[in-house]
Design a protein around this motif. Structure first.
Motif, PDB file in Angstrom:
ATOM      1  N   ALA A   1      -7.401   5.244  -8.328  1.00 42.73           N
ATOM      2  CA  ALA A   1      -7.089   4.339  -9.254  1.00 42.73           C
ATOM      3  C   ALA A   1      -7.895   3.614  -9.376  1.00 42.73           C
ATOM      4  CB  ALA A   1      -6.202   3.764  -8.797  1.00 42.73           C
ATOM      5  N   VAL A   2      -8.625   2.596  -8.195  1.00 39.88           N
ATOM      6  CA  VAL A   2     -10.042   1.676  -8.184  1.00 39.88           C
ATOM      7  C   VAL A   2     -11.102   2.373  -8.983  1.00 39.88           C
ATOM      8  CG1 VAL A   2     -11.764   1.000  -6.560  1.00 39.88           C
ATOM      9  CG2 VAL A   2      -8.860   1.242  -5.374  1.00 39.88           C
TER      10      VAL A   2
ATOM     11  N   LEU B   1       1.032   5.936  -7.144  1.00 34.57           N
ATOM     12  CA  LEU B   1      -0.377   6.700  -7.703  1.00 34.57           C
ATOM     13  C   LEU B   1       0.146   8.219  -7.697  1.00 34.57           C
ATOM     14  CD1 LEU B   1      -2.958   4.321  -6.337  1.00 34.57           C
ATOM     15  CD2 LEU B   1      -1.974   4.565  -8.790  1.00 34.57           C
TER      16      LEU B   1
ATOM     17  N   THR C   1      -5.023  10.045  -7.198  1.00 37.19           N
ATOM     18  CA  THR C   1      -5.157   9.181  -5.492  1.00 37.19           C
ATOM     19  C   THR C   1      -5.194   7.169  -5.058  1.00 37.19           C
ATOM     20  OG1 THR C   1      -7.545   9.461  -5.974  1.00 37.19           O
ATOM     21  CG2 THR C   1      -5.923  11.300  -4.782  1.00 37.19           C
ATOM     22  N   PRO C   2      -5.795   7.122  -4.532  1.00 43.38           N
ATOM     23  CA  PRO C   2      -5.690   5.349  -4.419  1.00 43.38           C
ATOM     24  C   PRO C   2      -7.556   5.092  -4.952  1.00 43.38           C
ATOM     25  CG  PRO C   2      -4.646   6.149  -2.292  1.00 43.38           C
ATOM     26  CD  PRO C   2      -5.087   7.436  -3.571  1.00 43.38           C
ATOM     27  N   THR C   3      -8.333   6.530  -4.361  1.00 46.09           N
ATOM     28  CA  THR C   3      -9.504   6.172  -5.075  1.00 46.09           C
ATOM     29  C   THR C   3     -10.042   6.842  -6.615  1.00 46.09           C
ATOM     30  OG1 THR C   3     -10.122   6.571  -2.867  1.00 46.09           O
ATOM     31  CG2 THR C   3     -11.570   7.187  -4.767  1.00 46.09           C
TER      32      THR C   3
ATOM     33  N   LYS D   1       0.802  -1.026  -0.249  1.00 47.56           N
ATOM     34  CA  LYS D   1      -0.307   0.293   0.060  1.00 47.56           C
ATOM     35  C   LYS D   1       0.293   1.141   0.208  1.00 47.56           C
ATOM     36  CE  LYS D   1      -4.222   1.916   2.231  1.00 47.56           C
ATOM     37  NZ  LYS D   1      -2.866   3.603   1.339  1.00 47.56           N
ATOM     38  N   ARG D   2       1.790   1.135   0.740  1.00 48.62           N
ATOM     39  CA  ARG D   2       2.874   2.382   0.836  1.00 48.62           C
ATOM     40  C   ARG D   2       3.508   2.661  -0.744  1.00 48.62           C
ATOM     41  NH1 ARG D   2       7.185   2.550   1.107  1.00 48.62           N
ATOM     42  NH2 ARG D   2       8.304   0.442   1.364  1.00 48.62           N
TER      43      ARG D   2
ATOM     44  N   GLY E   1       2.087   1.339  -3.399  1.00 50.37           N
ATOM     45  CA  GLY E   1       1.425   1.860  -5.276  1.00 50.37           C
ATOM     46  C   GLY E   1       0.465   3.498  -3.726  1.00 50.37           C
ATOM     47  N   ASP E   2       0.255   3.913  -3.361  1.00 51.01           N
ATOM     48  CA  ASP E   2       0.405   5.224  -3.168  1.00 51.01           C
ATOM     49  C   ASP E   2       1.819   6.356  -3.197  1.00 51.01           C
ATOM     50  OD1 ASP E   2      -2.000   4.046  -1.725  1.00 51.01           O
ATOM     51  OD2 ASP E   2      -1.589   4.899   0.722  1.00 51.01           O
TER      52      ASP E   2
END
Length: 113
Positions: free
Chosen positions: A32-33, A22, A28-30, A15-16, A18-19
């Motif tokens: 991307a999802v 991104l 943002t992660p949102t 996560k770290r 990937g964040d």
């Protein structure tokens, strides 16, 4: 537009990293999802393309995916039967309840419920 919340578990280091990746790309992660889900939804009729995009699932995920696909196929048969012969009823149950019970029975047979 109706929205829903998703909660997932992911390795903290992944996560770290990937964040950070991104953020460097301006997402943002949102975001991307959402984009991944939109892309996968567009490939709904091409599961092989989803596998190509996301990579091969591990063995457990593959088994679960097969069971879910078989369940979806079974529900499709119920839908086809209703379309051909009209709504079903048994024991005073409506179509949605019968459909749910058929789906639940199929998952139980496969050891998923």
């Amino acid at each position: 537009m109706a929205t829903t919340q998703m909660n997932v578990r992911i390795d903290a280091d992944v996560k770290r990293r990937g964040d950070a990746a991104l953020a460097r790309a301006g997402f943002t992660p949102t975001q991307a999802v959402r984009r991944v889900w939109e892309h996968v939804a567009a490939l709904a009729d091409s599961p092989e393309e989803v596998v190509r995009l996301l990579g091969e699932p591990d063995e457990v995920d593959s088994r679960e995916r097969l069971l879910l696909r078989e369940s979806a196929d079974a529900l499709g048969l119920v839908d086809a039967l209703v379309a051909e012969r009209g709504p079903l009823s048994a024991e005073g149950l409506d179509y949605d309840e019968l459909r749910y019970r058929a789906w639940k029975e199929r998952l139980t047979e496969r050891g998923c419920a």
